[in-house]
Design a protein around this motif. Structure first.
Motif, mmCIF file in Angstrom:
data_model
loop_
_atom_site.group_PDB
_atom_site.id
_atom_site.type_symbol
_atom_site.label_atom_id
_atom_site.label_comp_id
_atom_site.label_asym_id
_atom_site.label_seq_id
_atom_site.Cartn_x
_atom_site.Cartn_y
_atom_site.Cartn_z
ATOM 1 N N SER A 110 0.819 -1.210 0.000
ATOM 2 C CA SER A 110 0.000 0.000 0.000
ATOM 3 C C SER A 110 0.852 1.259 0.000
ATOM 4 O O SER A 110 0.420 2.307 -0.490
ATOM 5 N N TYR A 145 -2.960 0.878 -3.024
ATOM 6 C CA TYR A 145 -3.722 0.642 -1.806
ATOM 7 C C TYR A 145 -4.424 -0.703 -1.900
ATOM 8 O O TYR A 145 -5.135 -0.988 -2.872
ATOM 9 N N ARG A 153 -6.299 -3.943 0.667
ATOM 10 C CA ARG A 153 -6.716 -4.445 1.972
ATOM 11 C C ARG A 153 -7.149 -5.897 1.809
ATOM 12 O O ARG A 153 -8.326 -6.203 1.662
ATOM 13 N N VAL A 192 -1.674 8.059 1.061
ATOM 14 C CA VAL A 192 -2.419 6.823 0.816
ATOM 15 C C VAL A 192 -2.198 6.486 -0.648
ATOM 16 O O VAL A 192 -2.705 7.161 -1.537
ATOM 17 N N LYS A 193 -1.401 5.470 -0.910
ATOM 18 C CA LYS A 193 -0.970 5.172 -2.274
ATOM 19 C C LYS A 193 -2.166 4.933 -3.190
ATOM 20 O O LYS A 193 -3.059 4.160 -2.883
ATOM 21 N N SER A 240 -4.426 7.154 -3.994
ATOM 22 C CA SER A 240 -5.578 8.026 -3.749
ATOM 23 C C SER A 240 -5.553 9.216 -4.701
ATOM 24 O O SER A 240 -4.505 9.596 -5.233
#
Length: 853
Positions: A344, A349, A351, A534-535, A537
């Protein structure tokens, strides 16, 4: 032969009961060696499946998608695409990653959808609503947003409440009008999804006149490849037309080097476990030489003896592999967290969900353990099979000791092979030669360990008459059992070499980055959106804030930076960026591969040229003076390369042009950040307050001072390598088990000798000192070999593997402090591993010990 086979089987199974400690240590060693690669594999699969799930969920029924990364898709091409005879449905889409205000590190995948055309592509189901109810009608309400139910419940959000996102326009609050069940797009990013009406998304994210993508459903019987080729020929060159699944392949390619390097590092633990099995089986052969001699005398063939040893190793391998696979499943949960954090921060990003241990992975662990054990047992099995019955049954017989000269010659040949293999190949390709060179270097060090132990014992021979008796006996034992001790030292050497090499690489890389940011990052302040960290974004600033910043008292100059990701036409991409070359030439200190930075920037500005990062130049074969083709909304344009600079922040490469040229060619009115230089004598704290006052209503902005920015870069660097420290620790634990196993075997083998020493007046403390001294000598030998091999490996990591994988030039820094710490740790580990066997030896009753055998 039936009775002989049964006797051989009993001999195979008996150690499982009578030598439980040795068996347990071996199984645990193999298990740890298997657990690490299994955990890394599961974590890799989890990260990639998260990418794939997100792509598939958002793609829905789309057969093709049109996009241009950060350049965007002009709205005017949408009617042209929709009118194509092969297109059944077309849907415009805004797709951005937006950080959530008040939730550090959290972001939502926001889809701006066209309510009228969306039903043909993706299905959404509202929670607590009748089946068939269309949730998209709720988006017509002002400030309406739909959230995935999983995310909302996890964060305590409910229908009717509000959520604030960080957008290029600042903080924007939305009213939650509904929650989506975990189906279709709502499973993307583990439920971190939000829906907006496309018009509202264009306004809030400042994308008026542009789309992020256009999805297409084709008419039945249409050839998707032919349609994609036709659209590529008619649409502007900056646009990419591809199947949605191609994004997964690009993600795999993007992460390939990172995953491969991590996997290879994890296999070192398995290699160390293999040394442990080798040591275990050789000790077994030495201790059971008479039993094996009896079996040979009764008619058991050489192959039968070899099969007997291989069978015992197979049992250890299967048990260790099974235990390791189960442990790897548990370890993978921590590994995926660390890997997701790194991915990330560096790539995109993500998850991922916690990995699940599948039957395939369980089988893979068993096969890995079995394979490592059988490979490690090949030498001891051959040794046992090569001994005649007469030789094995001779009183006090020992199996043939290795020829130190032959082992040393093999070691020197392997080190020579490592030197030949250590040649970097093309940038961005797997560094197979580097991996083979690293393996050859480690095996070469292992083959040199008998010579080192013999030399260590010989060097202490002149001191035997002045050394304390326990130390003198330890030196004699070291030389007498050189084969067993050499394998234990080799196992520890591998773990230590890994520690030294990775520590040296990280230290060198960090020192290089520190020197680079010390020279390159010269601004007093850097202003950027909070979402920039935040990569992936959508972190942008409107360019109209520049006049307000320039008017702040104490601000002398501004260097606006803008970076956008673009496709390279080969499945990869790079960052196309802009800055004020005049300002940077005056205030900055860009480090060029060749030439003076300020002079190169001034010349590039006048000539309308670009400067490219070293990674870009190496990856695409570009030199100063060449021309590069760059995508623009109006098609590709070729620009000259004015110079090449060092950069350690961008994966894939970086191309930078002057802001005036960038604005004219791309028409992009946004900024990613602004470097702010203060007037001489200005009060930094006072200027900070005035800057924040100059941009009211933008609480989402971060204003980092020079020192804080450098600290942030180094913090990301340290987090990136956090997972490697766990790999080093596990490898060292497996190596310590090797020392423990060797010393415990030495105690058992020398019970009679220890009993006689006790009978003639040797005290328990002296026995304890003798065994600990021998363990310490093994630690010294492992230190000498481990440091030497580790430094060679670090050179391979720095100049071959990392250079070929990422294209970064890292300056070698000798890590004096780290090596002192590592060697002290290794010596302490060896002594700690020898403490248990030493205690066992000291506690042996003299009478029972003398009766042994």
């Amino acid at each position: 032969m039936g009775r002989l086979a049964r006797l051989a089987t009993l001999l195979l199974l008996r150690p499982l009961r009578t030598e439980a400690f040795r068996v347990a240590v071996s199984v645990v060693g193999v298990a740890l060696g298997v657990a690490v690669p299994v955990a890394i594999r599961l974590a890799n699969e989890s990260v990639l499946s998260a990418f794939a799930r997100g792509v598939d969920a958002v793609a829905g029924r789309a057969a093709l998608t049109i996009h241009a990364r950060d350049l965007g898709v002009p709205e005017e091409i949408f009617p042209l695409v929709r009118a194509d005879a092969a297109v059944a449905h077309a849907s415009p889409l805004i797709q951005v990653l937006a950080p959530v205000d008040g939730m550090p590190g959290e972001a939502l995948l926001v889809l701006g959808v066209d309510v009228l055309s969306e039903q043909a592509f993706r299905e959404y189901h509202l929670a607590d609503r009748p089946a068939g109810a269309d949730p998209l009608t709720l988006l017509a309400e002002p400030e309406a947003i739909l959230l995935a139910r999983r995310f909302a419940e996890a964060k305590g959000l409910a229908v009717g409440g509000r959520i604030t996102l960080l957008t290029p326009a600042g903080r924007r609050a939305f009213r939650i009008r509904g929650l989506l069940e975990a189906e279709g797009p709502a499973v993307a990013l583990d439920g971190r999804l939000a829906l907006l009406d496309i018009a509202a998304a264009q306004v809030e994210f400042q994308k008026l006149g542009r789309l992020d993508r256009v999805d297409l459903v084709l008419k039945p019987g249409t050839d998707a490849a032919a349609v994609a080729a036709r659209l590529r020929a008619t649409l502007p060159g900056a646009l990419t037309v591809e199947r949605p699944a191609a994004r997964v392949s690009q993600a795999e390619q993007m992460l390939a080097s990172f995953r491969l390097n991590l996997t290879v590092l994890s296999l070192i633990a398995l290699l160390t476990g293999g040394f442990l099995v080798y040591n275990t089986m050789e000790i077994a052969v030495l201790r059971r030489r008479r039993s094996l001699g009896v079996l040979r005398a009764l008619g058991l063939s050489r192959r039968g003896v070899a099969a007997l040893i291989a069978g015992e190793a197979a049992l250890l391998g299967v048990a260790g592999g099974l235990l390791g696979a189960l442990a790897g499943g548990a370890l993978s949960r921590a590994a995926v967290t660390a890997m997701a954090r790194t991915v990330s921060q560096l790539y995109a990003y993500v998850r991922p969900e916690p990995p699940a241990l599948t039957a395939d992975t369980l089988l893979l662990g068993i096969v890995a353990g079995l394979g490592a054990a059988l490979l490690a047992a090949a030498g001891p099995a051959r040794l046992a099979a090569g001994v005649s019955p007469r030789e094995a049954l001779a009183p006090a017989a020992l199996l043939r000791l290795p020829r130190v000269a032959a082992a040393s010659a093999a070691g020197i040949m392997l080190l020579g092979a490592a030197a030949l293999l250590a040649r970097p190949g093309p940038i961005g390709t797997p560094p197979v030669g580097g991996y083979l060179a690293a393996l050859a270097a480690m095996l070469g060090g292992a083959f040199l360990s008998p010579a080192l132990l013999a030399a260590l014992a010989a060097s202490g021979r002149p001191l035997l008459h002045i050394l304390p008796v326990p130390a003198a006996l330890a030196l004699l034992s070291l030389r007498r059992a050189v084969r067993r001790n050499a394998v234990a030292a080799s196992a520890m050497m591998v773990g230590l070499a890994m520690l030294v090499s990775v520590s040296t690489m990280i230290r060198s890389f960090r020192a290089t980055v520190e020197a680079w940011i010390g020279q390159s990052v010269r601004a007093d302040f850097v202003l950027s959106p909070a979402g920039r960290y935040v990569k992936g974004s959508d972190a942008r600033l409107p360019a109209d804030i520049l006049p307000a910043l320039a008017a702040v008292e104490g601000v002398e100059a501004l260097d606006p930076f803008r970076g956008i990701r673009v496709e390279d036409g080969r499945g990869g991409g790079f960052l196309l960026a802009s800055g004020d070359f005049a300002v940077h030439a005056r205030y900055g200190r860009i480090l060029m591969v060749g030439g003076d930075g300020p002079a190169v920037l001034r010349a590039a500005r006048e000539a309308g040229a670009v400067v490219v990062s070293e990674t870009f130049a190496l990856r695409y074969g570009v030199r100063a003076g060449d021309r590069v083709s760059l995508p623009t909304p109006r098609g590709p344009i070729r620009l000259p390369v004015g110079g090449i600079f060092y950069d350690y922040t961008t994966e894939g490469g970086l191309v930078v042009m002057d802001r005036s040229l960038f604005t004219r060619l791309l028409g992009d009115p946004f900024l990613s950040s602004v470097a702010i230089y203060l007037s001489p004598g200005a009060d930094p704290e006072g200027v900070r307050r005035r800057i924040l006052t100059a941009v009211p209503g933008r609480e989402d902005l971060l204003l980092l001072a020079n020192r804080a920015l450098k600290a942030r870069v180094l913090e990301i660097f340290d987090q990136t390598f956090a997972i490697t420290y766990a790999l080093e620790f596990i490898a060292l634990v497996v190596a310590a088990l090797g020392v423990l196993n060797a010393q415990m075997a030495a105690v058992l083998e020398r019970q009679r000798e220890i009993g006689i020493l006790r009978a003639v007046g040797f005290g328990r403390r002296q026995v304890l000192g003798m065994v600990l001294t021998e363990a310490g000598l093994l630690g010294v030998a492992a230190n000498l070999l481990g440091v030497a091999v580790g430094l060679a490996l670090s050179a391979i990591l720095i100049h071959v593997i990392n250079f070929q994988s990422f294209g970064w030039t890292i300056q070698f820094h000798f890590p004096t402090r780290e090596i002192l710490l590592v060697t002290a740790l290794a010596l302490g580990t060896a002594l700690a591993a020898g403490a248990i066997p030493a205690s066992v030896a000291a506690a042996l009753p003299p009478v029972e010990a003398i009766r042994y055998e």
